[in-house]
Design a protein around this motif. Structure first.
Motif, PDB file in Angstrom:
ATOM      1  N   VAL A  16     199.319  93.705  82.050  1.00  0.00           N
ATOM      2  CA  VAL A  16     200.026  92.993  80.949  1.00  0.00           C
ATOM      3  C   VAL A  16     198.965  92.403  80.178  1.00  0.00           C
ATOM      4  N   LEU A  17     198.829  93.111  78.971  1.00  0.00           N
ATOM      5  CA  LEU A  17     197.774  92.607  77.767  1.00  0.00           C
ATOM      6  C   LEU A  17     198.555  91.843  76.700  1.00  0.00           C
ATOM      7  N   VAL A  18     197.916  90.490  76.609  1.00  0.00           N
ATOM      8  CA  VAL A  18     198.852  89.724  75.951  1.00  0.00           C
ATOM      9  C   VAL A  18     197.847  89.254  74.698  1.00  0.00           C
ATOM     10  N   GLY A  19     198.206  89.785  73.221  1.00  0.00           N
ATOM     11  CA  GLY A  19     197.332  89.445  72.272  1.00  0.00           C
ATOM     12  C   GLY A  19     195.807  89.778  72.626  1.00  0.00           C
ATOM     13  N   SER A  20     195.632  91.072  73.258  1.00  0.00           N
ATOM     14  CA  SER A  20     194.601  91.397  73.599  1.00  0.00           C
ATOM     15  C   SER A  20     193.455  91.697  72.653  1.00  0.00           C
ATOM     16  N   ALA A  21     192.275  91.288  72.889  1.00  0.00           N
ATOM     17  CA  ALA A  21     191.206  91.860  71.768  1.00  0.00           C
ATOM     18  C   ALA A  21     190.570  92.841  72.322  1.00  0.00           C
ATOM     19  N   GLY A  22     189.983  93.839  71.740  1.00  0.00           N
ATOM     20  CA  GLY A  22     189.166  94.851  72.015  1.00  0.00           C
ATOM     21  C   GLY A  22     189.599  95.975  71.516  1.00  0.00           C
ATOM     22  N   PHE A  23     191.018  96.032  70.791  1.00  0.00           N
ATOM     23  CA  PHE A  23     191.321  97.344  70.444  1.00  0.00           C
ATOM     24  C   PHE A  23     190.797  97.601  68.794  1.00  0.00           C
ATOM     25  N   SER A  24     190.512  96.858  68.060  1.00  0.00           N
ATOM     26  CA  SER A  24     189.883  97.000  66.855  1.00  0.00           C
ATOM     27  C   SER A  24     188.425  97.491  66.711  1.00  0.00           C
ATOM     28  N   GLN A  25     188.088  98.329  65.890  1.00  0.00           N
ATOM     29  CA  GLN A  25     186.819  98.841  65.782  1.00  0.00           C
ATOM     30  C   GLN A  25     186.338  98.376  64.153  1.00  0.00           C
ATOM     31  N   GLU A  26     184.980  98.320  64.185  1.00  0.00           N
ATOM     32  CA  GLU A  26     184.192  97.590  63.114  1.00  0.00           C
ATOM     33  C   GLU A  26     184.536  98.833  61.674  1.00  0.00           C
ATOM     34  N   SER A  27     184.660  99.987  62.178  1.00  0.00           N
ATOM     35  CA  SER A  27     185.151 100.977  61.004  1.00  0.00           C
ATOM     36  C   SER A  27     186.429 100.372  60.415  1.00  0.00           C
ATOM     37  N   GLY A  58     201.931  82.805  67.903  1.00  0.00           N
ATOM     38  CA  GLY A  58     201.055  83.461  67.279  1.00  0.00           C
ATOM     39  C   GLY A  58     199.973  83.840  68.464  1.00  0.00           C
ATOM     40  N   HIS A  59     198.632  83.606  68.392  1.00  0.00           N
ATOM     41  CA  HIS A  59     197.790  84.233  69.255  1.00  0.00           C
ATOM     42  C   HIS A  59     198.046  83.771  70.713  1.00  0.00           C
ATOM     43  N   PHE A  60     198.295  82.227  70.871  1.00  0.00           N
ATOM     44  CA  PHE A  60     198.859  81.675  71.971  1.00  0.00           C
ATOM     45  C   PHE A  60     200.386  81.699  72.185  1.00  0.00           C
ATOM     46  N   VAL A  61     200.779  82.857  72.120  1.00  0.00           N
ATOM     47  CA  VAL A  61     202.190  83.025  72.249  1.00  0.00           C
ATOM     48  C   VAL A  61     202.978  82.114  73.466  1.00  0.00           C
ATOM     49  N   PHE A  62     202.375  82.229  74.454  1.00  0.00           N
ATOM     50  CA  PHE A  62     202.653  81.628  75.782  1.00  0.00           C
ATOM     51  C   PHE A  62     202.754  80.176  75.674  1.00  0.00           C
ATOM     52  N   ILE A  63     202.135  79.744  74.721  1.00  0.00           N
ATOM     53  CA  ILE A  63     202.289  78.075  74.453  1.00  0.00           C
ATOM     54  C   ILE A  63     203.198  77.827  73.349  1.00  0.00           C
ATOM     55  N   ASP A  64     203.057  78.689  72.288  1.00  0.00           N
ATOM     56  CA  ASP A  64     204.031  78.544  71.171  1.00  0.00           C
ATOM     57  C   ASP A  64     205.713  78.922  71.477  1.00  0.00           C
ATOM     58  N   ASN A  65     205.691  79.905  72.022  1.00  0.00           N
ATOM     59  CA  ASN A  65     207.267  80.435  72.611  1.00  0.00           C
ATOM     60  C   ASN A  65     207.207  80.632  73.878  1.00  0.00           C
ATOM     61  N   PRO A  66     207.237  79.651  74.824  1.00  0.00           N
ATOM     62  CA  PRO A  66     207.329  80.155  76.475  1.00  0.00           C
ATOM     63  C   PRO A  66     208.490  80.998  76.774  1.00  0.00           C
ATOM     64  N   SER A  67     209.597  80.678  76.216  1.00  0.00           N
ATOM     65  CA  SER A  67     210.832  81.217  76.726  1.00  0.00           C
ATOM     66  C   SER A  67     210.721  82.641  76.196  1.00  0.00           C
TER      67      SER A  67
END
Length: 415
Positions: free
Chosen positions: A219-230, A376-385
């Motif tokens: 389970v990847l939550v707002g995961s980094a690493g999928f965007s490339q510099e290009s 937002g990026h901290f969705v688990f804090i912003d909208n826990p339910s």
């Protein structure tokens, strides 16, 4: 030889009582605020004997542990806290977390919540500049459905903070992947669900690529690493060409981290952190605003974890280039994915879900992409339910007797 983990049992809503053994192991885990040089470290040890009000940086290992306990006192579910010994380095490796001259064992700060018998195990990994306590709004709910285990990654939070001397992307990834694997071995875990947020999502994905046999769902939550510099926008390209962009890029490549600003401000650091948490999770929040108690306890916790000795934070320039573009993008490994995966993003997450969509095109495993409103990026804090609904849907194969007919949660969006 590895030492056994030290356990602290916690009852609902109760403050933990620190024992001498815990404090001494914590002191071994992470020296107080210091640079990697011997002189600075010695100076810091001396300053640690001063009353906190007289220190330039009013924090210590004891402060981190105490702040964590206060934050987790909000949790009603009983839990156990332990320092899991991961040794001094990967077995057979010539480097010891990494290039450290010390043979002292390192520890991963771990909390495990009480759960129903036979509940699926959910391991939660925090993101950059965060610690396991950031999930404080989620533990009670998730513990009703899973055996929840949350960790501080090596070099962050209440875990050991070895000198960070990695010199490449490969070494830096190994720092986190190998320490997580040694932790798994010490805990004797297998066949678990691995959840990672932001940079923790990057680590979780890289771990699953190397050790897929241990993970039954990712389970990847707002995961980094999928965007490339290009893929960088024209606006960012133009900014990088300006003198301001050049300066910021230079600071990035010099490994100037946000935490250094907090330390540099000394006794004014806590106030800056308070302004950030109040704004980010208060006036600018699109979801559930923190209560006064939550805000106060989270602010205190965040300050002490950020101001402590620099360690894991120094991974930044080796994993990402300026603009948070991965130097080793996960999208390039999508075809090698062996673990079913669910992506969760807040509607207002600055991490784009489109990278996950691109990766899914080349995946040969089941893959969900779920978007949560008012987050937002901290969705688990912003909208826990909303976040909890997304996690349950992502893990429906392990919690439902009829996963094929498990309804998609109202209000969420499938991308």
């Amino acid at each position: 030889m590895k030492l056994g983990p030290r356990l602290i049992r916690n009852k609902p809503g109760a403050q933990l009582k620190s024992s001498n053994s815990i404090l001494s192991s914590a002191a071994a885990m992470a020296e107080e605020i210091s640079s990697s040089s011997t002189t600075a470290a010695t100076r810091t040890k001396k300053s640690s004997r001063w009353p906190s009000l007289l220190r330039w940086i009013p924090t210590s290992t004891d402060h981190i542990i105490a702040a964590e306990k206060r934050l987790l006192s909000l949790i009603k579910t009983p839990y156990t806290q332990e320092n899991v010994n991961i040794g001094s380095g990967p077995p057979g490796s010539k480097v010891r977390w990494f290039r450290s001259t010390s043979n002292e064992p390192r520890f991963i700060n771990t909390v495990t919540f009480d759960s129903k018998e036979d509940s699926p195990t959910l391991v939660m990994v925090h993101g950059y500049g965060a610690s396991q306590g950031f999930f404080f709004r989620n533990f009670d709910f998730l513990a009703k459905h899973f055996k929840v285990i949350a960790i501080d990654q090596l070099g962050w939070g209440g875990s050991s903070r070895p000198d960070f001397t990695c010199k490449s992307t490969e070494e830096t990834e190994a720092w986190f992947i190998d320490s997580l694997e040694e932790w798994r071995k010490s805990k004797n875990l297998s066949n678990f669900i691995l959840l990672g947020h932001s940079f923790g999502g990057y680590v979780a994905a890289k771990y699953a690529l190397k050790h897929p046999e241990h993970i039954k769902h990712l389970v990847l939550v707002g995961s980094a690493g999928f965007s490339q510099e290009s893929e960088q926008s024209e606006r960012l390209t133009r900014f990088r060409a300006t003198w301001k962009g050049a300066i910021i890029n230079h600071l990035w490549e010099s490994n100037f981290t946000p935490q250094k600003i907090i330390r540099g401000l000394g006794p004014w650091g806590p106030d800056l952190v308070r302004k950030y948490t109040t704004a980010r999770f208060g006036s600018y929040s699109t979801g559930d605003v923190l209560t006064e108690d939550e805000s106060k306890l989270l602010t205190d916790y965040v300050y002490h974890t950020l101001a402590a000795k620099a360690s894991g934070e120094l991974c930044l320039k080796y994993i990402f280039s300026f603009g948070a573009f991965a130097r080793s993008p996960l999208v390039q490994s999508a075809a090698d994915w062996k673990v079913p995966t669910s992506f969760i993003y807040g509607f207002d997450d600055w991490m784009s879900y489109q990278g996950a969509q691109e990766a899914r095109k080349n995946m040969n495993v089941p893959c969900d992409i779920i978007r949560v409103p008012q987050g937002g990026h901290f969705v688990f804090i912003d909208n826990p339910s909303g976040f909890h609904s997304a996690v349950l849907y992502a893990c429906r194969r392990f919690i439902s007797c009829d996963p094929d007919n498990y309804p998609f949660p109202d209000g969420l969006t499938s991308a």
